[in-house]
Scaffold this motif. Structure first.
Motif, PDB file in Angstrom:
ATOM      1  N   ARG B 130       0.707  -1.160  -0.066  1.00 44.37           N
ATOM      2  CA  ARG B 130      -0.016   0.139   0.036  1.00 44.37           C
ATOM      3  C   ARG B 130       0.933   1.122  -0.105  1.00 44.37           C
ATOM      4  O   ARG B 130       2.001   1.332   0.707  1.00 44.37           O
ATOM      5  CB  ARG B 130      -0.808   0.043   1.299  1.00 44.37           C
ATOM      6  CG  ARG B 130      -2.249  -1.011   1.189  1.00 44.37           C
ATOM      7  CD  ARG B 130      -2.817  -0.935   2.373  1.00 44.37           C
ATOM      8  NE  ARG B 130      -2.241  -1.367   3.702  1.00 44.37           N
ATOM      9  CZ  ARG B 130      -2.404  -1.573   4.614  1.00 44.37           C
ATOM     10  NH1 ARG B 130      -3.740  -1.131   4.940  1.00 44.37           N
ATOM     11  NH2 ARG B 130      -1.748  -2.134   5.643  1.00 44.37           N
ATOM     12  N   SER B 131       0.314   2.179  -0.659  1.00 39.14           N
ATOM     13  CA  SER B 131       1.067   3.582  -0.809  1.00 39.14           C
ATOM     14  C   SER B 131       0.566   4.200   0.757  1.00 39.14           C
ATOM     15  O   SER B 131      -0.274   3.748   1.389  1.00 39.14           O
ATOM     16  CB  SER B 131       0.638   4.449  -1.757  1.00 39.14           C
ATOM     17  OG  SER B 131      -0.772   4.449  -1.808  1.00 39.14           O
ATOM     18  N   ASP B 132       1.235   5.492   0.972  1.00 40.46           N
ATOM     19  CA  ASP B 132       1.073   6.070   2.188  1.00 40.46           C
ATOM     20  C   ASP B 132      -0.437   6.434   2.231  1.00 40.46           C
ATOM     21  O   ASP B 132      -1.034   6.228   3.372  1.00 40.46           O
ATOM     22  CB  ASP B 132       1.869   7.437   2.260  1.00 40.46           C
ATOM     23  CG  ASP B 132       3.307   6.896   2.491  1.00 40.46           C
ATOM     24  OD1 ASP B 132       3.385   5.874   2.858  1.00 40.46           O
ATOM     25  OD2 ASP B 132       4.274   7.898   2.500  1.00 40.46           O
ATOM     26  N   SER B 133      -1.041   6.896   1.300  1.00 40.03           N
ATOM     27  CA  SER B 133      -2.476   7.322   1.243  1.00 40.03           C
ATOM     28  C   SER B 133      -3.373   6.104   1.464  1.00 40.03           C
ATOM     29  O   SER B 133      -4.459   6.209   2.016  1.00 40.03           O
ATOM     30  CB  SER B 133      -2.910   7.998  -0.189  1.00 40.03           C
ATOM     31  OG  SER B 133      -2.710   7.187  -0.974  1.00 40.03           O
ATOM     32  N   LEU B 135      -2.843   3.477   3.337  1.00 37.92           N
ATOM     33  CA  LEU B 135      -2.328   3.440   4.874  1.00 37.92           C
ATOM     34  C   LEU B 135      -3.618   3.581   5.682  1.00 37.92           C
ATOM     35  O   LEU B 135      -4.278   2.855   6.666  1.00 37.92           O
ATOM     36  CB  LEU B 135      -1.229   3.404   5.280  1.00 37.92           C
ATOM     37  CG  LEU B 135      -0.214   2.737   4.763  1.00 37.92           C
ATOM     38  CD1 LEU B 135       1.127   3.235   5.135  1.00 37.92           C
ATOM     39  CD2 LEU B 135      -0.194   1.424   5.139  1.00 37.92           C
TER      40      LEU B 135
END
Lengths: 251, 250
Positions: B130-133, B135
């Motif tokens: 997953r990318s930061d956004s 999460l």
């Protein structure tokens, strides 16, 4: 992303670059090698018995007359030949026994099954009997301590009549490998087939496991081509004395 | 391709929704299909492309009594209900190496030939990718091909799977751990097949909660059954993590 060498790459990370690429299918080459000059003759037996693995192979070798070799299916790999399945016929000629003790990659199994049924024609009246073995550690049940080893379980295709004397393989247990491929082929092609799985304590055959399938020797097709009891006991002794089947660490 | 259980039976799939699990991380899609088949009491009608999957046989995973316990199950089976207008292809083993494209082609051809209404793929992606956004918030996502109504999921407040920035302003679909999901989605988009992908981010382990969530989301949209507030698990789910330790050892 900057890689180790400093160049800029159009991907997020090397670690996730590959989104599970699908490898190329390698078409395995299986060929039929007859023992005599019968060439590409197709057999049409009443029974096809297939033993997969050391324990079922040992059972057939110790309890059945397998003198008449028909040929082998071999795999050609880098110009080298490897025997995959040996074919034998019973003295009456109505039963064909197949023995396979070689590990085959699961991706190659459908091609092998196709080859088996090119060699053996299974008509409406042909029955298929499959013998397999697994260790009890792969058997799922609530009461494993109550089971006396070794024991048999069965699966059957919808065309096969009921098997009253042996319990069915209960969920969530399953069969995989060559016997599963043959069972699937038989179910799809409306062939009567039954698979008997022997659950054992050890991977290699011992005296008890070689006797586990003897429940079947009173039934067709085994009862017509089984060797006398004394003969099978002496064969078991000899079989277990051979170095390949000896289970000590110090051979 | 499709082999019926009984050759004399015919089925009308027009307006039926076809549900397919992706063989993806945690087997979430396959578990969700098990829940659908078991709880909607779907009938087994045949087999689909068995030779493209690794062989596996067992007895009926959805048995409820001794009567239907001993019927042979294969690696891929088709379940159907004409009253609920749903058809589920259950896949129980991995694809044979190199057969992914063949399977996707066979599936889309079958979909078109039998005039199914829409194709739903149940899938999962690696949580660690997953990318930061991504999460933050729910791990559930959806995707829909161009042949679908773009306003369909607005009322549910679901999030669409975000595309990844791969530099130079380019954005692509990034579906690690999703098996054939992306390939099938692309093929459906090219062939103008309405394909909706319901997926969740997850890790390998006990993935029953993710499977239940995915099935609930599907039922929220399709309303197959209003009674399904709690989902019963099929008996084949017992021993998912092996046998219990024998009592004798204590």
């Amino acid at each position: 992303m900057a890689s180790f060498f400093g160049e800029v790459l159009p991907v997020i990370s090397r670690a996730v670059e590959d989104e599970e690429s699908d490898d190329e299918f390698i078409n395995p080459e299986f060929i039929w090698k007859p023992s005599d000059d019968s060439g590409s003759k197709q057999f049409s037996p009443n029974w096809l018995v297939m033993a997969v693995g050391a324990v079922p192979a040992g059972f057939l070798q110790c309890h059945m007359e397998l003198t008449n070799s028909l040929g082998n299916i071999v795999e050609i790999n880098d110009s080298k030949e490897k025997t995959i399945i040996g074919f034998y016929s019973s003295t009456c000629g109505k039963v064909i026994y197949c023995i396979s003790s070689t590990y085959i990659l699961p991706d190659k199994l459908w091609c092998l099954v196709q080859k088996v049924f090119e060699v053996v024609h299974c008509g409406e009246n042909t029955r298929v009997c499959l013998l397999d073995a697994d260790t009890v550690y792969n058997y799922h049940t609530h009461s494993i301590a109550k089971l006396s080893l070794p024991f048999l379980r069965h699966l059957k295709t919808s065309k096969h009549p009921d098997v009253p004397d042996i319990d069915a393989l209960s969920q969530p247990n399953m069969a995989k490998g060559l016997t599963a491929a043959v069972m699937s082929y038989c179910q799809l092609n409306k062939i009567a087939a039954a698979l008997y799985i022997c659950y054992t304590e050890t991977v290699l055959p011992d005296a008890a496991t070689l006797l586990a399938f003897s429940k079947l020797t009173g039934e067709e097709p085994f009862k017509t081509s089984k060797v006398p009891k004394e003969e099978s006991l002496s064969r078991i002794k000899l079989y277990l004395q051979s170095p390949a089947n000896n289970q000590t660490l110090y051979i | 391709m499709f082999v019926p259980c009984f050759s004399d039976e015919t089925w009308d799939f027009t307006n039926s929704t076809l549900v397919v699990p992706a063989i993806s991380v945690g087997n979430v899609g396959q578990l969700a299909c098990d829940l659908l088949i078991h709880n909607l009491n779907l009938q087994k009608i045949g087999y689909f492309c068995v030779e493209l999957f690794l062989p596996l046989v067992a007895n009926n995973p959805f048995y409820t009594s001794n009567k239907n316990e001993n019927s042979l199950s294969l690696s891929t089976e088709v379940y159907h209900s004409s009253t609920q207008q749903i058809t589920v292809i259950q896949l129980r083993s991995p694809l044979v190496k190199g057969k992914r494209q063949t399977f996707c082609e066979a599936l889309t051809q079958w979909f078109k030939a039998l005039h199914f209404k829409e194709l739903i793929t149940l899938s999962s992606l690696h949580a660690f990718e997953r990318s930061d956004s991504q999460l933050l918030g729910q791990p559930f996502r959806y995707l829909q091909s161009s042949a679908c109504d773009p306003e369909k999921f607005v009322e549910f407040g679901w999030s669409q799977l975000e595309q990844r920035n791969v530099g130079h302003g380019d954005r692509v679909l990034f579906m690690p751990g999703g098996g054939f999901t992306k390939q099938l989605y692309k093929m459906c988009s090219e062939e103008n097949i309405p394909n909706v992908v319901l997926l969740t981010f997850c890790s390998e382990g006990d993935n029953i909660p993710e499977a239940v969530t995915l099935t609930q989301r599907l039922n929220q949209w399709k309303s197959f059954s209003s009674k399904l507030n709690s989902w019963n698990y099929p008996k084949s789910w017992s021993h998912l993590f092996g046998n219990e330790p024998p009592k004798e050892i204590f």
